[in-house]
Design a protein around this motif. Structure first.
Motif, PDB file in Angstrom:
ATOM      1  N   SER A  67       0.825  -1.203   0.000  1.00 24.10           N
ATOM      2  CA  SER A  67       0.000   0.000   0.000  1.00 24.10           C
ATOM      3  C   SER A  67       0.862   1.256   0.000  1.00 24.10           C
ATOM      4  O   SER A  67       0.381   2.348  -0.287  1.00 24.10           O
ATOM      5  N   VAL A  68       2.143   1.109   0.317  1.00 23.42           N
ATOM      6  CA  VAL A  68       3.091   2.223   0.313  1.00 23.42           C
ATOM      7  C   VAL A  68       4.173   2.008  -0.740  1.00 23.42           C
ATOM      8  O   VAL A  68       4.477   2.894  -1.528  1.00 23.42           O
ATOM      9  N   LEU A  69       4.747   0.835  -0.729  1.00 22.39           N
ATOM     10  CA  LEU A  69       5.868   0.513  -1.620  1.00 22.39           C
ATOM     11  C   LEU A  69       5.489  -0.728  -2.415  1.00 22.39           C
ATOM     12  O   LEU A  69       5.546  -1.841  -1.898  1.00 22.39           O
ATOM     13  N   GLU A  70       5.086  -0.537  -3.653  1.00 22.90           N
ATOM     14  CA  GLU A  70       4.718  -1.673  -4.493  1.00 22.90           C
ATOM     15  C   GLU A  70       5.976  -2.380  -4.984  1.00 22.90           C
ATOM     16  O   GLU A  70       7.061  -1.786  -5.032  1.00 22.90           O
ATOM     17  N   PRO A  71       5.842  -3.659  -5.368  1.00 20.58           N
ATOM     18  CA  PRO A  71       7.009  -4.355  -5.919  1.00 20.58           C
ATOM     19  C   PRO A  71       7.690  -3.591  -7.050  1.00 20.58           C
ATOM     20  O   PRO A  71       8.920  -3.570  -7.146  1.00 20.58           O
ATOM     21  N   ARG A  72       6.913  -2.921  -7.896  1.00 19.81           N
ATOM     22  CA  ARG A  72       7.511  -2.193  -9.027  1.00 19.81           C
ATOM     23  C   ARG A  72       8.453  -1.084  -8.570  1.00 19.81           C
ATOM     24  O   ARG A  72       9.324  -0.643  -9.319  1.00 19.81           O
ATOM     25  N   HIS A  73       8.296  -0.626  -7.345  1.00 24.99           N
ATOM     26  CA  HIS A  73       9.162   0.449  -6.844  1.00 24.99           C
ATOM     27  C   HIS A  73      10.583  -0.026  -6.545  1.00 24.99           C
ATOM     28  O   HIS A  73      11.473   0.813  -6.350  1.00 24.99           O
ATOM     29  N   ILE A  74      10.791  -1.343  -6.493  1.00 21.45           N
ATOM     30  CA  ILE A  74      12.169  -1.814  -6.290  1.00 21.45           C
ATOM     31  C   ILE A  74      12.741  -2.412  -7.580  1.00 21.45           C
ATOM     32  O   ILE A  74      13.752  -3.109  -7.556  1.00 21.45           O
ATOM     33  N   MET A  75      12.102  -2.107  -8.707  1.00 22.42           N
ATOM     34  CA  MET A  75      12.660  -2.456 -10.015  1.00 22.42           C
ATOM     35  C   MET A  75      13.715  -1.408 -10.394  1.00 22.42           C
ATOM     36  O   MET A  75      13.625  -0.247  -9.990  1.00 22.42           O
ATOM     37  N   PRO A  76      14.709  -1.790 -11.208  1.00 20.88           N
ATOM     38  CA  PRO A  76      15.782  -0.857 -11.563  1.00 20.88           C
ATOM     39  C   PRO A  76      15.305   0.421 -12.245  1.00 20.88           C
ATOM     40  O   PRO A  76      15.953   1.463 -12.116  1.00 20.88           O
ATOM     41  N   GLU A  77      14.182   0.379 -12.970  1.00 24.08           N
ATOM     42  CA  GLU A  77      13.701   1.585 -13.652  1.00 24.08           C
ATOM     43  C   GLU A  77      12.877   2.495 -12.743  1.00 24.08           C
ATOM     44  O   GLU A  77      12.466   3.583 -13.159  1.00 24.08           O
ATOM     45  N   SER A  78      12.634   2.088 -11.517  1.00 25.74           N
ATOM     46  CA  SER A  78      11.858   2.906 -10.592  1.00 25.74           C
ATOM     47  C   SER A  78      12.622   4.183 -10.234  1.00 25.74           C
ATOM     48  O   SER A  78      13.847   4.166 -10.059  1.00 25.74           O
ATOM     49  N   PRO A  79      11.929   5.319 -10.072  1.00 30.73           N
ATOM     50  CA  PRO A  79      12.609   6.569  -9.707  1.00 30.73           C
ATOM     51  C   PRO A  79      13.209   6.552  -8.301  1.00 30.73           C
ATOM     52  O   PRO A  79      14.033   7.413  -7.994  1.00 30.73           O
ATOM     53  N   VAL A  80      12.811   5.584  -7.464  1.00 30.02           N
ATOM     54  CA  VAL A  80      13.384   5.523  -6.110  1.00 30.02           C
ATOM     55  C   VAL A  80      14.397   4.399  -5.968  1.00 30.02           C
ATOM     56  O   VAL A  80      14.940   4.189  -4.879  1.00 30.02           O
ATOM     57  N   PHE A  81      14.673   3.685  -7.058  1.00 31.59           N
ATOM     58  CA  PHE A  81      15.574   2.530  -6.975  1.00 31.59           C
ATOM     59  C   PHE A  81      16.954   2.914  -6.453  1.00 31.59           C
ATOM     60  O   PHE A  81      17.481   2.291  -5.517  1.00 31.59           O
ATOM     61  N   ASP A  82      17.568   3.949  -7.031  1.00 30.63           N
ATOM     62  CA  ASP A  82      18.897   4.361  -6.595  1.00 30.63           C
ATOM     63  C   ASP A  82      18.891   4.868  -5.151  1.00 30.63           C
ATOM     64  O   ASP A  82      19.882   4.710  -4.423  1.00 30.63           O
ATOM     65  N   ASP A  83      17.788   5.471  -4.739  1.00 23.65           N
ATOM     66  CA  ASP A  83      17.675   5.937  -3.357  1.00 23.65           C
ATOM     67  C   ASP A  83      17.631   4.758  -2.387  1.00 23.65           C
ATOM     68  O   ASP A  83      18.241   4.800  -1.316  1.00 23.65           O
ATOM     69  N   LEU A  84      16.929   3.710  -2.764  1.00 21.82           N
ATOM     70  CA  LEU A  84      16.836   2.533  -1.912  1.00 21.82           C
ATOM     71  C   LEU A  84      18.163   1.785  -1.835  1.00 21.82           C
ATOM     72  O   LEU A  84      18.505   1.208  -0.806  1.00 21.82           O
ATOM     73  N   LEU A  85      18.906   1.802  -2.950  1.00 21.85           N
ATOM     74  CA  LEU A  85      20.176   1.072  -3.018  1.00 21.85           C
ATOM     75  C   LEU A  85      21.376   1.934  -2.635  1.00 21.85           C
ATOM     76  O   LEU A  85      22.506   1.574  -2.961  1.00 21.85           O
ATOM     77  N   ARG A  86      21.149   3.044  -1.956  1.00 17.94           N
ATOM     78  CA  ARG A  86      22.232   3.912  -1.466  1.00 17.94           C
ATOM     79  C   ARG A  86      23.110   4.440  -2.601  1.00 17.94           C
ATOM     80  O   ARG A  86      24.337   4.561  -2.473  1.00 17.94           O
TER      81      ARG A  86
END
Length: 250
Positions: A67-86
């Motif tokens: 409901s906050v972070l969908e699986p697609r948000h941890i895909m490499p093309e997600s705009p938050v991917f680099d933020d999540l991966l430091r």
């Protein structure tokens, strides 16, 4: 146990355990678990740690992590991917926003679970009082520990790849049990129709194959993990509706 945690006491020890589970997901991590949980606030050191965190969060939020972070948000093309991966300067800010938004998903899981939590009697012996810091079962429920362990093993097997097509199809069959029957319909046929995906599942060496398996895990397994956490123990968890908006960057 920190003073803030020890001060949050209730008559229902399972709720205290769930509250501590959420602290570990968001702020503290959990090195006791295999694989360990890296906290969302700190970000993840690898794709594997991101995948593992999401699956652990699925169990501990009763599937409401999406409901906050969908699986697609941890895909490499997600705009938050680099933020999540430091990997970005904006990472600390974006992750803090996500942590704050995740509080709503954790609260939803807490409210959903509270009616199932057994109350501690006033005359209970203090010596047998549950310590949330040392409880190993998520939500203080062995069923959720088995779900967590089974899903984690399925993800690890997928992550490392397989030696034969037979191993692939047998692994896919095992996914039924660890997702509480929520494995996507037609998954075997989808694999058979996709030669590149099958090749990636049988290739444990190349980085390209590893990324393909990661994408397959995120798109196919994580939604099933969320559904399993919601449906485990029947309609109590399946009938909860949420009007909470999905988090978006910006």
């Amino acid at each position: 146990m920190s003073s803030s945690t020890s001060s949050r006491r209730s008559t229902r020890p399972a709720l205290e355990v769930l509250d501590r589970d959420h602290d570990r997901l968001l702020y503290d991590g959990d090195v006791r678990r295999d694989p360990p949980i890296q906290p969302l606030a700190d970000g993840f050191t690898s794709l594997w740690m991101a995948l593992s965190w999401y699956q652990a969060a699925s169990v501990r939020t009763l599937g409401h992590v999406e409901s906050v972070l969908e699986p697609r948000h941890i895909m490499p093309e997600s705009p938050v991917f680099d933020d999540l991966l430091r990997r970005s300067e904006t990472g600390p800010y974006v992750r803090q926003r996500l942590v704050e938004s995740m509080d709503d998903a954790c609260d939803l899981a807490f409210r959903q679970f509270r009616d199932r939590a057994k109350e501690r009697l006033e005359d209970d012996d203090e010596s047998v009082t549950i310590d949330p810091e040392n409880e190993r079962n998520p939500l203080m429920r062995p069923a959720f520990e088995r779900l967590d362990t089974g899903q984690s093993k399925a993800l690890r097997d997928l992550w490392t790849g397989f030696d034969s097509r037979r191993e692939v199809t047998r692994w896919l069959r095992s996914v039924t049990a660890v997702t509480n029957g929520e494995k996507p319909q037609g998954a075997v046929n989808d694999l058979e129709r996709s030669s590149p995906l099958m090749e990636a599942l049988l290739d444990s060496e190349s980085d390209v194959a590893t990324l393909t398996r990661y994408r397959f895990a995120v798109s196919t397994l994580l939604p099933a993990c969320n559904a399993a956490a919601r449906t485990l123990r029947g309609s109590e968890s399946a009938n909860v509706d949420s009007d909470m908006g999905k988090w978006e960057r910006g």
